[in-house]
Scaffold this motif. Structure first.
Motif, PDB file in Angstrom:
ATOM      1  N   LEU A  57       0.837  -1.205   0.000  1.00 14.38           N
ATOM      2  CA  LEU A  57       0.000   0.000   0.000  1.00 14.38           C
ATOM      3  C   LEU A  57       0.868   1.250   0.000  1.00 14.38           C
ATOM      4  CD1 LEU A  57      -2.738  -1.071   2.575  1.00 14.38           C
ATOM      5  CD2 LEU A  57      -3.066  -0.722   0.118  1.00 14.38           C
ATOM      6  N   LEU A  58       1.947   1.204   0.741  1.00 15.67           N
ATOM      7  CA  LEU A  58       2.848   2.346   0.823  1.00 15.67           C
ATOM      8  C   LEU A  58       3.453   2.665  -0.541  1.00 15.67           C
ATOM      9  CD1 LEU A  58       4.025   4.352   2.834  1.00 15.67           C
ATOM     10  CD2 LEU A  58       5.849   2.722   3.293  1.00 15.67           C
TER      11      LEU A  58
ATOM     12  N   SER B 117       2.840   9.082  -2.259  1.00 13.78           N
ATOM     13  CA  SER B 117       2.818  10.509  -2.592  1.00 13.78           C
ATOM     14  C   SER B 117       1.619  11.233  -1.975  1.00 13.78           C
ATOM     15  CB  SER B 117       2.822  10.705  -4.106  1.00 13.78           C
ATOM     16  OG  SER B 117       1.656  10.142  -4.673  1.00 13.78           O
ATOM     17  N   ILE B 118       0.663  10.495  -1.461  1.00  9.38           N
ATOM     18  CA  ILE B 118      -0.525  11.097  -0.854  1.00  9.38           C
ATOM     19  C   ILE B 118      -0.310  11.341   0.639  1.00  9.38           C
ATOM     20  CG2 ILE B 118      -2.989  10.759  -0.408  1.00  9.38           C
ATOM     21  CD1 ILE B 118      -3.080   9.108  -3.003  1.00  9.38           C
ATOM     22  N   LEU B 119       0.561  10.558   1.251  1.00 11.57           N
ATOM     23  CA  LEU B 119       0.831  10.699   2.683  1.00 11.57           C
ATOM     24  C   LEU B 119       1.711  11.911   2.953  1.00 11.57           C
ATOM     25  CD1 LEU B 119       1.761   6.989   3.460  1.00 11.57           C
ATOM     26  CD2 LEU B 119      -0.419   8.107   3.942  1.00 11.57           C
TER      27      LEU B 119
ATOM     28  N   GLU C 276       7.746   8.584   5.907  1.00 11.21           N
ATOM     29  CA  GLU C 276       9.060   8.245   6.442  1.00 11.21           C
ATOM     30  C   GLU C 276       8.945   7.206   7.567  1.00 11.21           C
ATOM     31  OE1 GLU C 276      12.875  10.681   8.177  1.00 11.21           O
ATOM     32  OE2 GLU C 276      11.393  11.775   6.996  1.00 11.21           O
ATOM     33  N   ALA C 277       7.999   7.400   8.480  1.00 14.68           N
ATOM     34  CA  ALA C 277       7.824   6.454   9.583  1.00 14.68           C
ATOM     35  C   ALA C 277       7.401   5.080   9.066  1.00 14.68           C
ATOM     36  CB  ALA C 277       6.787   6.989  10.576  1.00 14.68           C
ATOM     37  N   LEU C 278       6.442   5.058   8.157  1.00 13.04           N
ATOM     38  CA  LEU C 278       5.970   3.784   7.607  1.00 13.04           C
ATOM     39  C   LEU C 278       7.053   3.103   6.775  1.00 13.04           C
ATOM     40  CD1 LEU C 278       2.373   4.888   6.638  1.00 13.04           C
ATOM     41  CD2 LEU C 278       2.955   3.194   8.376  1.00 13.04           C
ATOM     42  N   ASP C 279       7.798   3.879   6.024  1.00 15.14           N
ATOM     43  CA  ASP C 279       8.881   3.320   5.211  1.00 15.14           C
ATOM     44  C   ASP C 279       9.947   2.687   6.104  1.00 15.14           C
ATOM     45  OD1 ASP C 279      10.346   2.945   2.663  1.00 15.14           O
ATOM     46  OD2 ASP C 279      11.730   4.402   3.539  1.00 15.14           O
ATOM     47  N   LEU C 280      10.325   3.395   7.146  1.00  7.98           N
ATOM     48  CA  LEU C 280      11.321   2.847   8.071  1.00  7.98           C
ATOM     49  C   LEU C 280      10.819   1.561   8.717  1.00  7.98           C
ATOM     50  CD1 LEU C 280      12.569   6.134   9.780  1.00  7.98           C
ATOM     51  CD2 LEU C 280      13.933   4.595   8.342  1.00  7.98           C
ATOM     52  N   TYR C 281       9.562   1.542   9.086  1.00  5.48           N
ATOM     53  CA  TYR C 281       8.999   0.396   9.791  1.00  5.48           C
ATOM     54  C   TYR C 281       8.793  -0.804   8.870  1.00  5.48           C
ATOM     55  CZ  TYR C 281       5.994  -2.184  13.025  1.00  5.48           C
ATOM     56  OH  TYR C 281       5.455  -3.149  13.849  1.00  5.48           O
ATOM     57  N   TYR C 282       8.169  -0.582   7.720  1.00  7.87           N
ATOM     58  CA  TYR C 282       7.808  -1.698   6.841  1.00  7.87           C
ATOM     59  C   TYR C 282       8.883  -2.058   5.817  1.00  7.87           C
ATOM     60  CZ  TYR C 282       3.157  -1.866   8.748  1.00  7.87           C
ATOM     61  OH  TYR C 282       2.096  -2.024   9.596  1.00  7.87           O
TER      62      TYR C 282
ATOM     63  N   GLU D  67      -4.751   5.681   7.304  1.00 11.39           N
ATOM     64  CA  GLU D  67      -4.804   6.478   6.070  1.00 11.39           C
ATOM     65  C   GLU D  67      -4.666   5.579   4.839  1.00 11.39           C
ATOM     66  OE1 GLU D  67      -4.817  10.185   3.862  1.00 11.39           O
ATOM     67  OE2 GLU D  67      -5.126   9.894   5.996  1.00 11.39           O
ATOM     68  N   LEU D  68      -3.719   4.648   4.889  1.00  9.47           N
ATOM     69  CA  LEU D  68      -3.531   3.710   3.773  1.00  9.47           C
ATOM     70  C   LEU D  68      -4.765   2.832   3.578  1.00  9.47           C
ATOM     71  CD1 LEU D  68       0.183   2.633   4.370  1.00  9.47           C
ATOM     72  CD2 LEU D  68      -0.691   4.064   2.510  1.00  9.47           C
ATOM     73  N   ASP D  69      -5.346   2.369   4.677  1.00  7.04           N
ATOM     74  CA  ASP D  69      -6.568   1.556   4.591  1.00  7.04           C
ATOM     75  C   ASP D  69      -7.694   2.334   3.916  1.00  7.04           C
ATOM     76  OD1 ASP D  69      -5.407  -0.659   5.823  1.00  7.04           O
ATOM     77  OD2 ASP D  69      -6.127  -0.087   7.829  1.00  7.04           O
ATOM     78  N   LEU D  70      -7.835   3.595   4.303  1.00 11.60           N
ATOM     79  CA  LEU D  70      -8.886   4.439   3.734  1.00 11.60           C
ATOM     80  C   LEU D  70      -8.645   4.679   2.240  1.00 11.60           C
ATOM     81  CD1 LEU D  70     -11.416   6.139   4.240  1.00 11.60           C
ATOM     82  CD2 LEU D  70      -9.908   8.055   4.805  1.00 11.60           C
ATOM     83  N   LEU D  71      -7.406   4.952   1.879  1.00 11.81           N
ATOM     84  CA  LEU D  71      -7.075   5.159   0.470  1.00 11.81           C
ATOM     85  C   LEU D  71      -7.361   3.904  -0.351  1.00 11.81           C
ATOM     86  CD1 LEU D  71      -3.747   7.133   0.935  1.00 11.81           C
ATOM     87  CD2 LEU D  71      -5.815   7.995  -0.207  1.00 11.81           C
ATOM     88  N   GLU D  72      -6.979   2.753   0.177  1.00 13.13           N
ATOM     89  CA  GLU D  72      -7.237   1.507  -0.551  1.00 13.13           C
ATOM     90  C   GLU D  72      -8.729   1.233  -0.654  1.00 13.13           C
ATOM     91  OE1 GLU D  72      -6.804  -2.040  -2.683  1.00 13.13           O
ATOM     92  OE2 GLU D  72      -5.585  -0.244  -2.514  1.00 13.13           O
TER      93      GLU D  72
END
Length: 105
Positions: A9-10, A15-17, A23-29, A59-64
């Motif tokens: 999803l990321l 580009s919407i986040l 950055e936080a999600l990228d580092l984590y996942y 936010e990702l869940d909502l976008l999807e």
């Protein structure tokens, strides 16, 4: 346990986040950093990082839910696999594989 669907999803919705959410999600996942490592990098608490990740996931869940890009991608992949099972044309199979690979780049 990390839900690796968020990594996909990321890729689609980065580009919407906000920059910090991404950055936080990228580092984590994607970079497999711990909450403590991310907290140290951002200068906030582990709880703050966890909250930011949860908000980003929501936010990702909502976008999807609204845009359905992963769902569409899975449908395309299933149809491509079905086509591949019904042909012996190696060139066609190779082209289908390339198209699917391009989707993820």
């Amino acid at each position: 346990m990390k839900n690796l669907d968020y990594a996909n999803l990321l890729d689609f919705y980065k580009s919407i986040l906000s920059e910090k959410q991404f950055e936080a999600l990228d580092l984590y996942y994607n970079q497999d950093c711990s909450l403590a490592e991310i907290a140290q990098q951002f200068g906030i608490s582990r709880q703050g990082v966890r909250d930011a990740i949860k908000r980003g996931e929501a936010e990702l869940d909502l976008l999807e839910e609204k845009l359905g890009m992963i769902k569409k991608l899975k449908t395309i992949e299933q149809k491509a696999e079905l086509i591949k099972t019904h042909t012996t044309d190696k060139k066609l199979i190779s082209e289908i594989d390339k198209l699917i690979e391009e989707i993820y780049i």
